[in-house]
Structures are given as C-alpha cells and as structure tokens.
Design a protein around this motif. Structure first.
Motif, PDB file in Angstrom:
ATOM      1  N   ARG A 130      -0.057  19.172   4.146  1.00 26.35           N
ATOM      2  CA  ARG A 130      -0.633  20.210   3.275  1.00 26.35           C
ATOM      3  C   ARG A 130      -1.638  19.633   2.284  1.00 26.35           C
ATOM      4  NH1 ARG A 130       4.670  22.205   0.547  1.00 26.35           N
ATOM      5  NH2 ARG A 130       4.916  19.922   0.550  1.00 26.35           N
ATOM      6  N   PHE A 131      -1.645  18.304   2.122  1.00 23.42           N
ATOM      7  CA  PHE A 131      -2.466  17.683   1.093  1.00 23.42           C
ATOM      8  C   PHE A 131      -3.373  16.604   1.686  1.00 23.42           C
ATOM      9  CE2 PHE A 131       1.363  19.278  -0.878  1.00 23.42           C
ATOM     10  CZ  PHE A 131       0.884  19.939  -2.006  1.00 23.42           C
ATOM     11  N   VAL A 132      -4.445  16.303   0.955  1.00 23.79           N
ATOM     12  CA  VAL A 132      -5.339  15.222   1.338  1.00 23.79           C
ATOM     13  C   VAL A 132      -4.568  13.906   1.254  1.00 23.79           C
ATOM     14  CG1 VAL A 132      -7.456  13.982   0.754  1.00 23.79           C
ATOM     15  CG2 VAL A 132      -7.362  16.481   0.525  1.00 23.79           C
ATOM     16  N   ARG A 133      -4.715  13.070   2.254  1.00 22.64           N
ATOM     17  CA  ARG A 133      -3.972  11.807   2.288  1.00 22.64           C
ATOM     18  C   ARG A 133      -4.318  10.947   1.078  1.00 22.64           C
ATOM     19  NH1 ARG A 133      -4.273   6.554   4.509  1.00 22.64           N
ATOM     20  NH2 ARG A 133      -2.355   5.868   5.542  1.00 22.64           N
ATOM     21  N   TRP A 134      -3.287  10.453   0.391  1.00 30.40           N
ATOM     22  CA  TRP A 134      -3.439   9.646  -0.816  1.00 30.40           C
ATOM     23  C   TRP A 134      -2.914   8.241  -0.530  1.00 30.40           C
ATOM     24  CZ3 TRP A 134      -0.368   6.741  -3.940  1.00 30.40           C
ATOM     25  CH2 TRP A 134      -0.830   6.441  -5.234  1.00 30.40           C
ATOM     26  N   SER A 135      -3.657   7.213  -0.951  1.00 29.66           N
ATOM     27  CA  SER A 135      -3.261   5.831  -0.687  1.00 29.66           C
ATOM     28  C   SER A 135      -3.763   4.944  -1.814  1.00 29.66           C
ATOM     29  CB  SER A 135      -3.832   5.367   0.657  1.00 29.66           C
ATOM     30  OG  SER A 135      -3.571   3.997   0.865  1.00 29.66           O
ATOM     31  N   ARG A 136      -2.934   3.955  -2.204  1.00 26.91           N
ATOM     32  CA  ARG A 136      -3.335   3.043  -3.274  1.00 26.91           C
ATOM     33  C   ARG A 136      -2.530   1.751  -3.180  1.00 26.91           C
ATOM     34  NH1 ARG A 136      -3.983   5.436  -9.165  1.00 26.91           N
ATOM     35  NH2 ARG A 136      -5.645   6.437  -7.949  1.00 26.91           N
ATOM     36  N   PRO A 137      -3.176   0.579  -3.388  1.00 31.48           N
ATOM     37  CA  PRO A 137      -2.413  -0.676  -3.422  1.00 31.48           C
ATOM     38  C   PRO A 137      -1.637  -0.805  -4.733  1.00 31.48           C
ATOM     39  CG  PRO A 137      -4.732  -1.097  -3.835  1.00 31.48           C
ATOM     40  CD  PRO A 137      -4.628   0.352  -3.485  1.00 31.48           C
ATOM     41  N   VAL A 138      -0.397  -1.262  -4.644  1.00 33.33           N
ATOM     42  CA  VAL A 138       0.452  -1.428  -5.818  1.00 33.33           C
ATOM     43  C   VAL A 138       1.117  -2.802  -5.737  1.00 33.33           C
ATOM     44  CG1 VAL A 138       2.389  -0.532  -7.152  1.00 33.33           C
ATOM     45  CG2 VAL A 138       0.894   1.054  -5.907  1.00 33.33           C
ATOM     46  N   ARG A 169       0.871  -1.172   0.000  1.00 32.61           N
ATOM     47  CA  ARG A 169       0.000   0.000   0.000  1.00 32.61           C
ATOM     48  C   ARG A 169       0.904   1.216   0.000  1.00 32.61           C
ATOM     49  NH1 ARG A 169      -4.857   1.754  -0.009  1.00 32.61           N
ATOM     50  NH2 ARG A 169      -5.643  -0.380  -0.082  1.00 32.61           N
ATOM     51  N   LEU A 170       0.824   1.975  -1.085  1.00 35.55           N
ATOM     52  CA  LEU A 170       1.637   3.172  -1.239  1.00 35.55           C
ATOM     53  C   LEU A 170       0.861   4.362  -0.682  1.00 35.55           C
ATOM     54  CD1 LEU A 170       4.241   4.429  -2.420  1.00 35.55           C
ATOM     55  CD2 LEU A 170       2.980   4.765  -4.557  1.00 35.55           C
ATOM     56  N   VAL A 171       1.491   5.103   0.223  1.00 33.87           N
ATOM     57  CA  VAL A 171       0.842   6.221   0.902  1.00 33.87           C
ATOM     58  C   VAL A 171       1.698   7.465   0.747  1.00 33.87           C
ATOM     59  CG1 VAL A 171      -0.044   7.093   3.096  1.00 33.87           C
ATOM     60  CG2 VAL A 171      -0.188   4.642   2.579  1.00 33.87           C
ATOM     61  N   ALA A 172       1.069   8.585   0.417  1.00 34.16           N
ATOM     62  CA  ALA A 172       1.745   9.883   0.390  1.00 34.16           C
ATOM     63  C   ALA A 172       1.380  10.627   1.663  1.00 34.16           C
ATOM     64  CB  ALA A 172       1.324  10.677  -0.843  1.00 34.16           C
ATOM     65  N   GLU A 173       2.382  11.080   2.403  1.00 33.93           N
ATOM     66  CA  GLU A 173       2.155  11.712   3.699  1.00 33.93           C
ATOM     67  C   GLU A 173       2.673  13.152   3.685  1.00 33.93           C
ATOM     68  OE1 GLU A 173       4.061   9.200   6.523  1.00 33.93           O
ATOM     69  OE2 GLU A 173       2.467   7.691   6.503  1.00 33.93           O
ATOM     70  N   ASP A 174       1.773  14.088   3.752  1.00 37.72           N
ATOM     71  CA  ASP A 174       2.125  15.505   3.833  1.00 37.72           C
ATOM     72  C   ASP A 174       0.894  16.247   4.351  1.00 37.72           C
ATOM     73  OD1 ASP A 174       2.500  18.386   2.974  1.00 37.72           O
ATOM     74  OD2 ASP A 174       4.388  17.537   2.268  1.00 37.72           O
TER      75      ASP A 174
END
Length: 262
Positions: free
Chosen positions: A205-213, A198-203
């Motif tokens: 300033r932004f809405v949390r983004w997550s997706r299985p890869v 599960r790839l997660v972008a953490e910041d």
C-alpha cells in the motif's frame, strides 16, 4: 523421512516417504511451495518455489554431519542453557535446536560444508562460531551483547501510526531479521549483531522505504519510518503507427531517488 510443504506463509504440512521413496501432497499450491526434506544421518535439504505436479528430478540427499558443542555467556565459562543454535552454511540452514541446561547441544542434519554455528540467547546476546568441513571437534559458541533497532512507523503525510507494517533488517552474510509494527505504530527488531543493516519497510500500500542503519553492541538505535502512500501510474506503449507493443519493459524511478540504486 519427513517433508514440509509451505505455501503463502501457511502452516507446513508433513508427509513421510513410502518404501520406494515416493511422497505425495494433496494440499500444495499451484506454485511457490517450499519443500524441506529431513532424514536421519542425511543433510537437510530445501527447495524453494516448487510448482505443483511431479518433480522433474528426485530429491537427492547427501550424508550430513552431527555438530556438538556448548553455548556460554561472554565470559566463555557460564553456561547459556536454553539458547537456540543452528548451522548456517553456503547452501543450507538447519532448524534451531535448544541447548541443554548445561549449555551443551547436538545438532544433526548439517550439510558437510564450511559454515557457522549461530547461537541466539535472546537478551543474553548472540554468538557466531565458524565451523570447518568435517572438523568433528566440539565447538564453543560465546554469546556477545546484541543491538536493536526500534521506532515508530507513521503515515508521512498525517503522522498517524501505521500498524502491521513488516520491517526487515538485512546485512551481507546474515539471515534477515524481521519485525512488525503494533497498533501504536511502534516496532522493535532485537538480537542484531553490531554492524550496518539496511532497514526496509515492506507493504504494497506504500512506497517502498529503505535506509542504512548502523547499530552498536548493547545499544538501541532509534529509527522512525515515515511511509508515503503509493500512487498509480498507468499508460500504454505503441509503435510509430499506433500498434500496441507487447512485452516492452517499463521502469519507473520515484522523484528524487538515486537512479542507480533504483
């Protein structure tokens, strides 16, 4: 005996215990400190989220075990000198040690519990070898081809690259793999074992983004990360007479998101 205290991702500070076993740090944070305790012949121990002040109970160390073995390439014959090796157990993870030019290694301070020896050879691959409690036998860890995830982090509205975004790839039973986008928004997370992450972008300033890869050995999976800037939602909770209610829990689910996942 050495202890490291780290707060806020800063540089660890080290102290040595006195003859009576006591130690002292004068540069600890009020909370969120991480203590790492190491001593010859004993298993390494870590404590997370330690608050400043006197510890409520002493740090008790248990006898550890020394693990020996060698790291090879996938053919199980060619030595993989310079590969990094560590023990990952149910309760503790040791530091990385570097394999000698002939591929052999000695890892001290491992807890006496079942776990796995993990070897990271960079572009040469990554290997995992289960270890039973108190086996005592030298272990061979063979490196296998790894996978990677790469792409660009961009602003979802403008398409402009976003630098400095932290990317985390997580999978059950694995320590997280980290990456960060560069000035052009590009990132790469390498050394992944073949499985679904599960790839997660953490910041903030932004809405949390997550997706299985799902990644395949020896392949690079392309995955761009479009991030939407976060919005502010403010409100007030009162009772039927308009009196403010303190302690109410308010949860928000973003539009279009699965409620159960949220």
């Amino acid at each position: 005996l050495a202890l490291d205290v780290a707060s806020g991702g800063g540089t660890p500070v080290t102290a040595t215990t006195r003859p009576d076993g006591t130690f002292r740090f004068d540069a600890a944070s009020e909370e969120g400190n991480r203590l790492r305790v190491e001593a010859p012949a004993f298993a390494t121990q870590e404590r997370q989220a330690v608050r400043a002040g006197a510890l409520a109970r002493p740090v008790v160390l248990a006898l550890g075990q020394a693990l020996r073995g060698n790291v090879t390439l996938a053919d199980r014959k060619t030595a993989a000198g310079g590969a990094l090796v560590r023990f990952e157990g149910r309760t503790q993870t040791t530091r990385w040690v570097e394999a000698r030019p002939d591929g052999t290694f000695l890892l001290e301070g491992a807890p006496r519990e079942a776990g796995s020896l993990v070897a990271d050879g960079g572009e040469r691959g990554r290997g995992v070898q289960p270890v039973a409690t108190g086996s005592g036998e030298p272990a061979t860890v063979a490196l296998a081809p790894t996978a990677s995830i790469a792409g660009r982090v961009v602003d979802a509205e403008t398409g402009r690259p976003l630098a400095g975004i932290r990317l985390v790839a997580r999978a059950d039973g694995q320590a997280p793999f980290l990456g960060r986008s560069g000035p052009d928004g590009r990132y790469a997370i390498r050394g992944l074992p073949p499985r679904t992450f599960r790839l997660v972008a953490e910041d903030d300033r932004f809405v949390r983004w997550s997706r299985p890869v799902a990644v395949t050995a020896g392949q690079e999976e392309a995955q761009d990360v479009p991030l939407a800037r976060g919005a502010t939602l403010v409100g007030r909770v009162v009772d039927e007479q308009g009196v403010p209610i303190e302690g109410a829990v308010v949860q928000v689910t973003r539009g279009g998101e699965n409620v159960l996942r949220a």
